[in-house]
Scaffold this motif. Structure first.
Motif, PDB file in Angstrom:
ATOM      1  N   ALA A  17       0.818  -1.206   0.000  1.00  0.00           N
ATOM      2  CA  ALA A  17       0.000   0.000   0.000  1.00  0.00           C
ATOM      3  C   ALA A  17       0.859   1.267   0.000  1.00  0.00           C
ATOM      4  O   ALA A  17       0.348   2.353   0.205  1.00  0.00           O
ATOM      5  N   ALA A  18       2.145   1.140  -0.232  1.00  0.00           N
ATOM      6  CA  ALA A  18       3.040   2.293  -0.288  1.00  0.00           C
ATOM      7  C   ALA A  18       2.948   2.920  -1.673  1.00  0.00           C
ATOM      8  O   ALA A  18       3.781   2.705  -2.523  1.00  0.00           O
ATOM      9  N   CYS A  19       1.898   3.677  -1.909  1.00  0.00           N
ATOM     10  CA  CYS A  19       1.640   4.240  -3.234  1.00  0.00           C
ATOM     11  C   CYS A  19       2.482   5.481  -3.501  1.00  0.00           C
ATOM     12  O   CYS A  19       2.916   6.149  -2.578  1.00  0.00           O
ATOM     13  N   GLY A  20       2.623   5.774  -4.758  1.00  0.00           N
ATOM     14  CA  GLY A  20       3.260   7.005  -5.197  1.00  0.00           C
ATOM     15  C   GLY A  20       2.215   7.924  -5.791  1.00  0.00           C
ATOM     16  O   GLY A  20       1.033   7.582  -5.874  1.00  0.00           O
ATOM     17  N   GLY A  29       7.554   1.546  -6.751  1.00  0.00           N
ATOM     18  CA  GLY A  29       7.442   1.182  -5.336  1.00  0.00           C
ATOM     19  C   GLY A  29       7.005  -0.259  -5.159  1.00  0.00           C
ATOM     20  O   GLY A  29       7.563  -1.006  -4.350  1.00  0.00           O
ATOM     21  N   GLY A  30       6.013  -0.672  -5.929  1.00  0.00           N
ATOM     22  CA  GLY A  30       5.554  -2.056  -5.855  1.00  0.00           C
ATOM     23  C   GLY A  30       6.605  -3.043  -6.310  1.00  0.00           C
ATOM     24  O   GLY A  30       6.768  -4.118  -5.723  1.00  0.00           O
ATOM     25  N   ASN A  56       0.581  -3.242  -6.750  1.00  0.00           N
ATOM     26  CA  ASN A  56       0.554  -1.894  -6.199  1.00  0.00           C
ATOM     27  C   ASN A  56      -0.187  -0.928  -7.115  1.00  0.00           C
ATOM     28  O   ASN A  56      -0.978  -0.109  -6.655  1.00  0.00           O
ATOM     29  N   VAL A  57       0.052  -1.024  -8.402  1.00  0.00           N
ATOM     30  CA  VAL A  57      -0.642  -0.148  -9.352  1.00  0.00           C
ATOM     31  C   VAL A  57      -2.144  -0.421  -9.301  1.00  0.00           C
ATOM     32  O   VAL A  57      -2.956   0.508  -9.252  1.00  0.00           O
ATOM     33  N   ALA A  58      -2.519  -1.694  -9.296  1.00  0.00           N
ATOM     34  CA  ALA A  58      -3.948  -2.039  -9.256  1.00  0.00           C
ATOM     35  C   ALA A  58      -4.594  -1.497  -7.980  1.00  0.00           C
ATOM     36  O   ALA A  58      -5.667  -0.909  -8.016  1.00  0.00           O
ATOM     37  N   ASN A  63      -8.149   2.292  -5.349  1.00  0.00           N
ATOM     38  CA  ASN A  63      -8.361   2.928  -4.047  1.00  0.00           C
ATOM     39  C   ASN A  63      -7.529   4.194  -3.912  1.00  0.00           C
ATOM     40  O   ASN A  63      -6.642   4.266  -3.065  1.00  0.00           O
ATOM     41  N   PRO A  64      -7.775   5.207  -4.715  1.00  0.00           N
ATOM     42  CA  PRO A  64      -6.906   6.390  -4.695  1.00  0.00           C
ATOM     43  C   PRO A  64      -6.936   7.145  -3.357  1.00  0.00           C
ATOM     44  O   PRO A  64      -5.956   7.774  -3.001  1.00  0.00           O
TER      45      PRO A  64
END
Length: 67
Positions: A17-20, A29-30, A56-58, A63-64
């Motif tokens: 869940a460490a999104c950019g 990150g993913g 991670n992208v999905a 879930n933005p």
């Protein structure tokens, strides 16, 4: 699969869940987290990076508000 491997894999998946802010950052990150999890569990680094990036992208695109 040993319990240690299972715990490490679950922890790595939770850290996806460490999104950019951008799609590229999310993928990078993913990929880093996936490759790290694969290294810890003696898996394929390329496969781990691909799965981590896709996951991670999905997650971030679906879930933005949670990133």
């Amino acid at each position: 699969m040993s319990i240690r491997t299972l715990i490490l894999a679950v922890a790595a998946c939770g850290s996806l869940a460490a999104c950019g802010d951008t799609l590229g950052e999310q993928a990078l990150g993913g990929a880093a987290i996936g490759a790290g999890a694969a290294a810890i569990t003696s898996g394929s680094l390329a496969q781990g990076a691909a799965i981590g990036a896709a996951g991670n992208v999905a997650y971030c695109q679906l879930n933005p508000g949670r990133c």
